[in-house]
Design a protein around this motif. Sequence first.
Motif, short mmCIF file in Angstrom:
data_model
loop_
_atom_site.label_atom_id
_atom_site.label_comp_id
_atom_site.label_asym_id
_atom_site.label_seq_id
_atom_site.Cartn_x
_atom_site.Cartn_y
_atom_site.Cartn_z
N VAL A 41 19.89 31.68 48.13
CA VAL A 41 21.09 31.64 48.97
C VAL A 41 21.47 30.18 49.23
O VAL A 41 20.67 29.27 49.04
CB VAL A 41 20.88 32.37 50.31
CG1 VAL A 41 20.51 33.82 50.07
CG2 VAL A 41 19.83 31.69 51.16
N GLN A 45 25.42 30.12 53.93
CA GLN A 45 25.23 31.52 54.29
C GLN A 45 24.34 31.69 55.52
O GLN A 45 24.25 32.78 56.07
CB GLN A 45 24.64 32.28 53.10
CG GLN A 45 25.58 32.37 51.90
CD GLN A 45 24.90 32.93 50.68
OE1 GLN A 45 24.20 32.24 49.95
NE2 GLN A 45 25.10 34.23 50.45
N CYS A 103 21.70 36.22 58.54
CA CYS A 103 20.82 35.32 57.80
C CYS A 103 20.52 34.13 58.70
O CYS A 103 21.45 33.44 59.15
CB CYS A 103 21.46 34.88 56.50
SG CYS A 103 20.43 33.78 55.49
N GLU A 234 23.03 43.49 49.95
CA GLU A 234 24.29 42.94 49.44
C GLU A 234 24.05 41.86 48.39
O GLU A 234 24.88 41.67 47.50
CB GLU A 234 25.12 42.37 50.59
CG GLU A 234 25.77 43.43 51.46
CD GLU A 234 26.55 42.83 52.62
OE1 GLU A 234 26.46 41.59 52.81
OE2 GLU A 234 27.22 43.58 53.33
N HIS A 235 22.92 41.17 48.51
CA HIS A 235 22.65 40.06 47.59
C HIS A 235 21.56 40.39 46.57
O HIS A 235 21.12 39.51 45.82
CB HIS A 235 22.26 38.81 48.40
CG HIS A 235 23.38 38.28 49.24
ND1 HIS A 235 23.66 38.77 50.51
CD2 HIS A 235 24.31 37.33 48.99
CE1 HIS A 235 24.71 38.13 51.00
NE2 HIS A 235 25.12 37.26 50.11
#
Length: 402
Positions: A41, A45, A103, A234-235
């Motif tokens: 990431v 984020q 996050c 989602e990631h």
Amino acid sequence: MDRTFVIGVGMTKFEKPETRDWEYPDMVREAVTGALADAGVEYAQVRRAAVGYVFEQSTAGQRALYDIGLTGIPVVNLNNNCATGSTALLTARDWVRTGLADCALAVGFEKMNKGVLSPGAGGLPKVTPLDRQLGIMVEKYGWEQSPMTAQLFGNAAREHMERYGTTVEQLAAVSVKNHRHSVDNPYAQFQVEYTLEQVLGDKPIHAPLTRSQCSPTSDGAGAVVVASERFVREHGLEDRAVEIVGQALTTDTEAAFADRSAIDVVGVGMTRAAGRQALAEAGLTVEDVDVIELHDCFSVNEILTYEALGMCEEGKGGELVESGATTHGGRWVVNPSGGLISKGHPLGATGLAQAAELTWQLRGTAGARQVPGAVVGLQHNVGLGGACVVTVLRSGTLTREG
């Protein structure tokens, strides 16, 4: 509340002070960059950051992250003595599971001076967060010209020996084990094996503790990225997500001082309570745990922690380490990283380095020090005066299918 997952970890090698020409922003950049890369990431984020340290100035957390990015996110500075790093992790987890951030980043660092843990030649300090603990210790054992924390834990060792018959060999066996484990850890300050005879014959610090039974002064940083289940899915990060299934932060109660015990004032009650709470939240017992990173600031504290976590009966911790139950091939593997004694103890970074080690272990990526089949890990990080954080992590709880 949302489920929370560790998705990225990073740390510097822990170093003897003045070994490297670096300042705290340099070490934080290295640890955070590693954690973000591990998670896959970007810093943009991250929605909140908890930054822990003990000796630096008041808003060092902001300066530490300025070189990573100037995104305007909330940065909270934390100091909980030696439990600072795990307190940062707990804070990041709380933000995620309550929905304040999907996050979050936990960071811990310390750049220490050679003399920071200096001998007590000036006498008993009059004003300190440890006034009550020191008062009880001095009642029983007096004040000596050795480092204050070494006196506290060394005198706890004396009391344990007097009460339960624990031997100097059993205390030294903790150091022998952890130094042996550290040989396979490239992040460790020391990567040298010691024999029992070498540990016992090392420089005396505060009897019965010798130098190789004491965690060294260290520089270093650690970082952990924590995310919600939604963020993980989602990631597409399910394959690297390790769930925090239980966590607790405790402090002293009156019981720590009621019996005027040198053992009680070094955090045994906090450990017992935090361990019970974290394992209860996880729905597990200590028998379900495979690998443990615990706060062996001094060899005796590993023995005390065995007992407080319920790994053995009170007074039997020395026998437990001597039996081989806490090394490879035993019931648990405790401190596969080498622990604080060998890996080093930069105060603000310690808890996050423990979390990094357990994450690697539960992913099966710890290399030569890997605990085969490790699924459940327990992390224990204590600071006198007083704070204790116990965290339970578990792998394999989240798949791409469900």
